[in-house]
Design a protein around this motif. Structure first.
Motif, PDB file in Angstrom:
ATOM      1  N   PHE A 173      -8.331   6.572  11.305  1.00 28.87           N
ATOM      2  CA  PHE A 173      -8.682   7.887  11.827  1.00 28.87           C
ATOM      3  C   PHE A 173      -8.145   8.106  13.234  1.00 28.87           C
ATOM      4  O   PHE A 173      -8.149   7.206  14.071  1.00 28.87           O
ATOM      5  CB  PHE A 173     -10.199   8.079  11.830  1.00 28.87           C
ATOM      6  N   ASP A 174      -7.754   9.334  13.468  1.00 31.10           N
ATOM      7  CA  ASP A 174      -7.288   9.775  14.773  1.00 31.10           C
ATOM      8  C   ASP A 174      -8.453  10.423  15.527  1.00 31.10           C
ATOM      9  O   ASP A 174      -9.412  10.913  14.928  1.00 31.10           O
ATOM     10  CB  ASP A 174      -6.161  10.790  14.582  1.00 31.10           C
ATOM     11  N   GLN A 175      -8.394  10.394  16.831  1.00 35.22           N
ATOM     12  CA  GLN A 175      -9.271  11.161  17.730  1.00 35.22           C
ATOM     13  C   GLN A 175     -10.769  10.925  17.508  1.00 35.22           C
ATOM     14  O   GLN A 175     -11.568  11.830  17.711  1.00 35.22           O
ATOM     15  CB  GLN A 175      -8.921  12.652  17.623  1.00 35.22           C
ATOM     16  N   GLU A 176     -11.132   9.713  17.161  1.00 40.85           N
ATOM     17  CA  GLU A 176     -12.551   9.359  17.143  1.00 40.85           C
ATOM     18  C   GLU A 176     -13.134   9.446  18.535  1.00 40.85           C
ATOM     19  O   GLU A 176     -14.291   9.872  18.720  1.00 40.85           O
ATOM     20  CB  GLU A 176     -12.732   7.945  16.566  1.00 40.85           C
ATOM     21  N   GLU A 177     -12.328   9.048  19.519  1.00 39.07           N
ATOM     22  CA  GLU A 177     -12.819   9.010  20.891  1.00 39.07           C
ATOM     23  C   GLU A 177     -13.087  10.391  21.473  1.00 39.07           C
ATOM     24  O   GLU A 177     -13.768  10.511  22.497  1.00 39.07           O
ATOM     25  CB  GLU A 177     -11.818   8.258  21.784  1.00 39.07           C
ATOM     26  N   LEU A 178     -12.594  11.426  20.846  1.00 36.63           N
ATOM     27  CA  LEU A 178     -12.818  12.790  21.325  1.00 36.63           C
ATOM     28  C   LEU A 178     -13.956  13.481  20.581  1.00 36.63           C
ATOM     29  O   LEU A 178     -14.168  14.683  20.739  1.00 36.63           O
ATOM     30  CB  LEU A 178     -11.530  13.615  21.199  1.00 36.63           C
ATOM     31  N   MET A 201       0.829  -1.196   0.000  1.00 31.28           N
ATOM     32  CA  MET A 201       0.000   0.000   0.000  1.00 31.28           C
ATOM     33  C   MET A 201       0.872   1.258   0.000  1.00 31.28           C
ATOM     34  O   MET A 201       1.972   1.272   0.554  1.00 31.28           O
ATOM     35  CB  MET A 201      -0.910   0.019   1.228  1.00 31.28           C
ATOM     36  N   THR A 202       0.386   2.302  -0.643  1.00 28.83           N
ATOM     37  CA  THR A 202       1.037   3.608  -0.604  1.00 28.83           C
ATOM     38  C   THR A 202       0.486   4.376   0.583  1.00 28.83           C
ATOM     39  O   THR A 202      -0.730   4.564   0.701  1.00 28.83           O
ATOM     40  CB  THR A 202       0.776   4.391  -1.898  1.00 28.83           C
ATOM     41  N   VAL A 203       1.349   4.817   1.485  1.00 21.93           N
ATOM     42  CA  VAL A 203       0.920   5.403   2.752  1.00 21.93           C
ATOM     43  C   VAL A 203       1.266   6.881   2.816  1.00 21.93           C
ATOM     44  O   VAL A 203       2.394   7.286   2.516  1.00 21.93           O
ATOM     45  CB  VAL A 203       1.553   4.658   3.946  1.00 21.93           C
ATOM     46  N   THR A 204       0.287   7.689   3.198  1.00 25.23           N
ATOM     47  CA  THR A 204       0.483   9.117   3.445  1.00 25.23           C
ATOM     48  C   THR A 204      -0.220   9.458   4.755  1.00 25.23           C
ATOM     49  O   THR A 204      -0.890   8.620   5.353  1.00 25.23           O
ATOM     50  CB  THR A 204      -0.097   9.984   2.310  1.00 25.23           C
ATOM     51  N   THR A 205      -0.065  10.703   5.189  1.00 29.07           N
ATOM     52  CA  THR A 205      -0.780  11.156   6.379  1.00 29.07           C
ATOM     53  C   THR A 205      -1.541  12.431   6.070  1.00 29.07           C
ATOM     54  O   THR A 205      -1.197  13.177   5.151  1.00 29.07           O
ATOM     55  CB  THR A 205       0.185  11.416   7.555  1.00 29.07           C
ATOM     56  N   HIS A 206      -2.591  12.645   6.817  1.00 31.29           N
ATOM     57  CA  HIS A 206      -3.385  13.872   6.746  1.00 31.29           C
ATOM     58  C   HIS A 206      -3.291  14.539   8.120  1.00 31.29           C
ATOM     59  O   HIS A 206      -3.881  14.096   9.093  1.00 31.29           O
ATOM     60  CB  HIS A 206      -4.845  13.545   6.400  1.00 31.29           C
ATOM     61  N   ASP A 207      -2.507  15.596   8.187  1.00 31.63           N
ATOM     62  CA  ASP A 207      -2.283  16.309   9.439  1.00 31.63           C
ATOM     63  C   ASP A 207      -3.276  17.458   9.561  1.00 31.63           C
ATOM     64  O   ASP A 207      -3.440  18.239   8.625  1.00 31.63           O
ATOM     65  CB  ASP A 207      -0.849  16.854   9.497  1.00 31.63           C
ATOM     66  N   TYR A 208      -3.905  17.573  10.710  1.00 25.53           N
ATOM     67  CA  TYR A 208      -4.875  18.653  10.889  1.00 25.53           C
ATOM     68  C   TYR A 208      -4.667  19.406  12.202  1.00 25.53           C
ATOM     69  O   TYR A 208      -5.605  19.887  12.825  1.00 25.53           O
ATOM     70  CB  TYR A 208      -6.312  18.102  10.809  1.00 25.53           C
ATOM     71  N   GLY A 209      -3.431  19.539  12.611  1.00 34.13           N
ATOM     72  CA  GLY A 209      -3.135  20.270  13.839  1.00 34.13           C
ATOM     73  C   GLY A 209      -2.954  19.337  15.012  1.00 34.13           C
ATOM     74  O   GLY A 209      -1.885  18.737  15.176  1.00 34.13           O
ATOM     75  N   PRO A 210      -3.991  19.157  15.833  1.00 39.29           N
ATOM     76  CA  PRO A 210      -3.829  18.301  17.011  1.00 39.29           C
ATOM     77  C   PRO A 210      -3.810  16.810  16.714  1.00 39.29           C
ATOM     78  O   PRO A 210      -3.515  16.015  17.595  1.00 39.29           O
ATOM     79  CB  PRO A 210      -5.043  18.656  17.874  1.00 39.29           C
ATOM     80  N   GLY A 211      -4.131  16.425  15.498  1.00 42.26           N
ATOM     81  CA  GLY A 211      -4.192  15.004  15.176  1.00 42.26           C
ATOM     82  C   GLY A 211      -3.717  14.703  13.777  1.00 42.26           C
ATOM     83  O   GLY A 211      -3.514  15.600  12.951  1.00 42.26           O
ATOM     84  N   THR A 212      -3.572  13.417  13.496  1.00 40.73           N
ATOM     85  CA  THR A 212      -3.075  12.961  12.195  1.00 40.73           C
ATOM     86  C   THR A 212      -3.778  11.675  11.788  1.00 40.73           C
ATOM     87  O   THR A 212      -3.743  10.679  12.525  1.00 40.73           O
ATOM     88  CB  THR A 212      -1.558  12.699  12.251  1.00 40.73           C
ATOM     89  N   ASN A 213      -4.418  11.705  10.638  1.00 35.08           N
ATOM     90  CA  ASN A 213      -4.993  10.490  10.053  1.00 35.08           C
ATOM     91  C   ASN A 213      -3.951   9.821   9.179  1.00 35.08           C
ATOM     92  O   ASN A 213      -3.152  10.497   8.516  1.00 35.08           O
ATOM     93  CB  ASN A 213      -6.207  10.832   9.193  1.00 35.08           C
ATOM     94  N   LEU A 214      -3.967   8.489   9.153  1.00 33.15           N
ATOM     95  CA  LEU A 214      -3.077   7.732   8.269  1.00 33.15           C
ATOM     96  C   LEU A 214      -3.898   7.169   7.128  1.00 33.15           C
ATOM     97  O   LEU A 214      -4.986   6.629   7.342  1.00 33.15           O
ATOM     98  CB  LEU A 214      -2.369   6.633   9.039  1.00 33.15           C
TER      99      LEU A 214
END
Length: 393
Positions: free
Chosen positions: A248-253, A177-190
């Protein structure tokens, strides 16, 4: 044995025009230790009747609620805002959920493209490998990230989530798989992607953060590992449509990572999404009855995804049975908000008599309480559903 099972399934489906799903769905028998996806063309699906769940469908804005509708305790304090750029990639990845099938994948000559027409090389879901990978992501065993061994014993702090992302990058890259990240300040999705023949996308999602400084093995490391196992199993298939895994990051928040991801998509990018399978806890079956939830809230745009999962359970003779339910309390809701088709596949969290994990959002949510044969069967259903939706051949 496989040919006999395939013939039996086809003969059974040929005699049954309508399959009722829901709490009364027929229990289909015991699990083998290793669940193998049989190489055969699925029969065209019969007419399926979805049974409505018992949830009121009241919109939630945080993580999955308890069966009584009361949010279970979890981490309610946001992690310290830390700018992250994602973990560095592994130089020579040798990990990943390796297929247990031998030999080179055979090339399909089928031209079938209708619902359920899947012709791939042999695929496999091995419960032992699921357990091994889940043990790593939930801190039961240490992992090697190329800078010494560490233990990912929580995924709520900025450091713990960064370690989890680094491990996930290594695992997804190891299976092509080709992997990147999506940074949005306090969190990061892979984001892990595999291109198909066109620019339409089938999405798999699961959240990698935990509800506080706990292992979070079932919630939702299990969902992430199921997604990893699905794309690993599909390595031998040609894809008409592309596949994207969203960790996804920070689902729990409060579904933060998925909300941020959807917000930055253009309308054209949203329109290119065929559908999302959100995978939310896949490894607990306390009473051993094999039931699981498909969560769709009777939304019409999600019915092809629902049918793909139901068809896969029947066609493969899996010892699991779906019960329909409704909730807005996971990352699929972010996609519903912008009109993207999405469903959730989960263990039986919602039902007239739910079988929810008693360790949900608790320190005891470890691999010791999980059923990996059940997880393998549920992951197999997801693998076949994803293959069907992505036009695998």
């Amino acid at each position: 044995m496989r040919a006999l099972r395939a013939r039996t399934i086809r003969a059974y489906l040929a005699t049954v025009a309508t399959v009722a799903t829901g709490p009364g769905f027929r229990h289909l028998g015991g699990l083998a230790l290793a669940v193998l996806l049989t190489t055969c063309q699925d029969p065209a699906p019969g007419t399926q009747t979805a049974t409505a769940g018992t949830s009121t469908g009241q919109e939630q804005t945080d993580s999955m609620t308890s069966p009584t509708g009361t949010p279970s305790p979890g981490n309610t304090t946001p992690s310290e805002p830390t700018t992250t750029t994602g973990a560095s990639s592994s130089t020579s990845p040798t990990s990943g959920l390796d297929s247990t099938s031998s030999g080179s994948p055979s090339t399909s000559t089928s031209t079938s493209t209708g619902p359920g027409a899947i012709e791939c090389a042999e695929l496999s879901i091995d419960p032992v490998l699921l357990q091994d990978k889940l043990a790593e992501l939930s801190g039961a065993v240490p992992v090697d990230l190329g800078r010494g061994t560490i233990t990912i014993d929580e995924r709520s702090s900025a450091a713990g989530r960064a370690n989890a992302r680094e491990w996930l990058r290594q695992e997804f890259e190891a299976v092509g798989m080709t992997v990147t990240t999506h940074d949005y300040g306090p969190g990061t999705n892979l984001i892990a992607e595999r291109a198909g023949a066109d620019d339409q996308w089938v999405l798999l999602s699961a959240h990698y953060d935990s509800a506080g400084p706990i292992a979070g093995a079932d919630d939702d490391a299990a969902g992430v590992i199921s997604a990893l196992a699905v794309v690993t199993a599909l390595q031998g298939c040609e894809l008409q449509h592309s596949i994207r895994v969203l960790a996804f990051d920070q689902e729990e928040l409060g579904l933060i990572g998925s909300g941020q991801y959807v917000a930055q998509l253009t309308q054209a990018e949203r329109d290119a999404i065929i559908g999302l399978y959100n995978i939310e806890m896949t490894a607990y079956d306390g009473n051993g009855d094999g039931q699981f939830n498909i969560i769709d809230c009777d939304r019409p745009e999600g019915q092809p995804l629902v049918a793909a999962v139901q068809d896969s359970v029947m066609a493969q003779g899996l010892p699991i049975s779906p019960t329909m339910a409704c909730t807005f309390a996971s990352d699929h809701a972010s996609f519903w908000d912008v009109g993207v088709p999405a469903i959730v596949v989960s263990e039986l969290f919602f039902a007239p008599v739910p079988d929810a994990n008693p360790c949900y959002h608790q320190a005891c949510d470890t691999i010791d309480n999980l059923d990996f044969d059940y997880m393998a069967a549920l992951t197999e259903a997801l693998a076949y559903a994803t293959a069907q939706t992505a036009g695998a051949s």
